[in-house]
Design a protein around this motif. Structure first.
Motif, PDB file in Angstrom:
ATOM      1  N   GLU B  53     -78.589  58.354  27.446  1.00  0.00           N
ATOM      2  CA  GLU B  53     -78.059  59.477  26.671  1.00  0.00           C
ATOM      3  C   GLU B  53     -77.219  58.878  25.549  1.00  0.00           C
ATOM      4  N   ALA B  55     -76.029  59.984  22.849  1.00  0.00           N
ATOM      5  CA  ALA B  55     -74.916  60.749  22.280  1.00  0.00           C
ATOM      6  C   ALA B  55     -73.613  60.476  23.022  1.00  0.00           C
ATOM      7  N   VAL B  56     -73.715  59.961  24.256  1.00  0.00           N
ATOM      8  CA  VAL B  56     -72.512  59.713  25.047  1.00  0.00           C
ATOM      9  C   VAL B  56     -72.268  58.211  25.207  1.00  0.00           C
ATOM     10  N   TYR B 127     -81.130  73.901  25.648  1.00  0.00           N
ATOM     11  CA  TYR B 127     -80.284  72.710  25.569  1.00  0.00           C
ATOM     12  C   TYR B 127     -80.724  71.709  26.630  1.00  0.00           C
ATOM     13  N   TYR B 128     -80.461  70.430  26.365  1.00  0.00           N
ATOM     14  CA  TYR B 128     -80.824  69.396  27.337  1.00  0.00           C
ATOM     15  C   TYR B 128     -79.976  69.523  28.594  1.00  0.00           C
ATOM     16  N   TRP B 130     -78.515  67.421  30.755  1.00  0.00           N
ATOM     17  CA  TRP B 130     -78.025  66.080  31.072  1.00  0.00           C
ATOM     18  C   TRP B 130     -77.001  66.176  32.188  1.00  0.00           C
ATOM     19  N   ASP B 131     -77.112  65.291  33.155  1.00  0.00           N
ATOM     20  CA  ASP B 131     -76.017  65.163  34.114  1.00  0.00           C
ATOM     21  C   ASP B 131     -75.046  64.117  33.582  1.00  0.00           C
ATOM     22  N   ASP B 132     -73.838  64.155  34.114  1.00  0.00           N
ATOM     23  CA  ASP B 132     -72.811  63.193  33.727  1.00  0.00           C
ATOM     24  C   ASP B 132     -72.956  61.963  34.623  1.00  0.00           C
TER      25      ASP B 132
END
Lengths: 179, 180
Positions: B53, B55-56, B127-128, B130-132
């Motif tokens: 990911e 973006a993170v 929206y995606y 995504w898990d953290d």
């Protein structure tokens, strides 16, 4: 005739009267300040009332709408609510909606926001390298809404001369107006 | 005594206080309204990938994808103090690293006068998911539910959820390759 009246008023004021007028003026200013600070205590937010400055939450909020905020520590942040947050390097707080929340066992929370009218989330607005907001970034959470009223402050901020004219006019009126 | 200015002053003061009182009544009359509604949610085509990911961070996170159906009749939520609904589908789950995870997967703005029936079939996520981290692999208890934020004409901004949710299970193996 209208002007003569108030000039007459001033002429008839003695020293004690003038002193009283100034006290009256100070009273108004300090009660306004007290109400604001009192609201800060009651709501827990550093700015309990904010004016919406951008169209990024349209059609829910337009420029000039007024929001009432609270910021109680014990209330958790949840997806879907509208928060007002500050980002490092930006002076003006942003009003956007929470789209993702990750909360640890100890209550540490990180979340991502997005404006209803924006196509992408707010990572581009955050500080460089910042991917999430934390509890400390929150100025308040939108609890109440009144349309249009805040447009007065927007006009005043857009035309500073108008602001000073209004403030000076009000000040002079309070000082020379006799009860 | 009755100058033009004093008349203007009286009229504007009276109309302002009337407006303020009416606005307050508008808020007070809908303050205690129950804004819940029945909702049905279904999901299918659930797949899970493990991809970076960016973006993170550069780390690989779990990325889920699914199609969903939902029906809800939100017409009763529109009373005289409802300007707009912000309707959103949330996935909520618990992982070893996070006690509470909430990810909004889809949303829709329903304005006053729009059709207030939500009827979606085989809808893509907006929206995606995504898990953290990597908490979605083999997760058997991800609940999907539909909620709404009521935007009033003047008043409070409550969040309400529909009665009815869907319990989602993720596969215990990642899908390889580019496509979902």
């Amino acid at each position: 005739m209208f002007q003569m009246d108030f000039l007459d008023d001033i002429r008839r004021m003695n020293c004690r009267q003038i002193f009283y007028q100034f006290l009256n003026f100070a009273m108004i200013v300090s009660s306004a300040l007290m109400i604001w600070k009192g609201l800060m205590v009651v709501t827990g937010s550093e700015s309990p009332i904010v004016v919406v400055l951008s169209g990024s939450m349209e059609p829910a909020f337009h420029r000039g709408d007024l929001l009432f905020l609270t910021n109680y520590e014990q209330e958790p942040i949840r997806a879907g609510e509208i928060v007002v947050f500050k980002v490092e390097g930006r002076d003006i707080p942003i009003v956007h909606r929470v789209m993702k929340v990750h909360e640890k066992e100890d209550g540490a929370v990180k979340f991502l926001t997005k404006g209803d009218n924006n196509n992408v989330d707010d990572r581009g607005l955050y500080a460089n390298g910042q991917a999430w907001l934390n509890r400390k970034d929150v100025v308040g959470r939108a609890r109440g809404y009144v349309p249009f009223i805040g447009i007065v402050t927007i006009i005043m901020n857009d035309y500073p001369k108008f602001k000073y004219a209004v403030l000076a006019g009000l000040g002079v009126f309070v000082l020379i107006h006799r009860e | 005594m009755h100058t033009f200015l004093s008349r203007v002053n009286a009229v504007s003061a009276f109309s302002l206080s009337t407006l303020a009182a009416l606005t307050f009544l508008c808020f007070a009359s809908t303050f205690l309204v129950n804004y819940t509604a029945p909702v049905t949610i279904n999901a299918a085509n659930v797949v899970l990938k493990n991809v970076p990911e960016y973006a993170v961070s550069r780390e690989k996170h779990d990325l889920g994808a699914l199609r969903f159906d939902t029906t809800a009749d939100l017409t009763p939520l529109f009373n005289w103090n409802t300007k707009q609904l912000f309707v959103y589908l949330t996935a909520e789950y618990e992982t070893p690293s996070n006690k509470i995870n909430q990810v909004v997967l889809w949303d829709k703005i329903i304005r006053r006068g729009d059709s207030s029936m939500v009827q979606l079939k085989n809808q893509h996520l907006e929206y995606y998911f995504w898990d953290d981290g990597n908490g979605l692999l083999g997760h058997r208890n991800v609940s999907l539910y539909l909620s709404w934020n009521i935007i009033p004409i003047a008043g409070t901004l409550p969040l309400w959820s529909g009665t009815g949710s869907y319990k989602l299970s993720f596969p215990s193996e990642y899908t390889q390759g580019r496509s979902f």
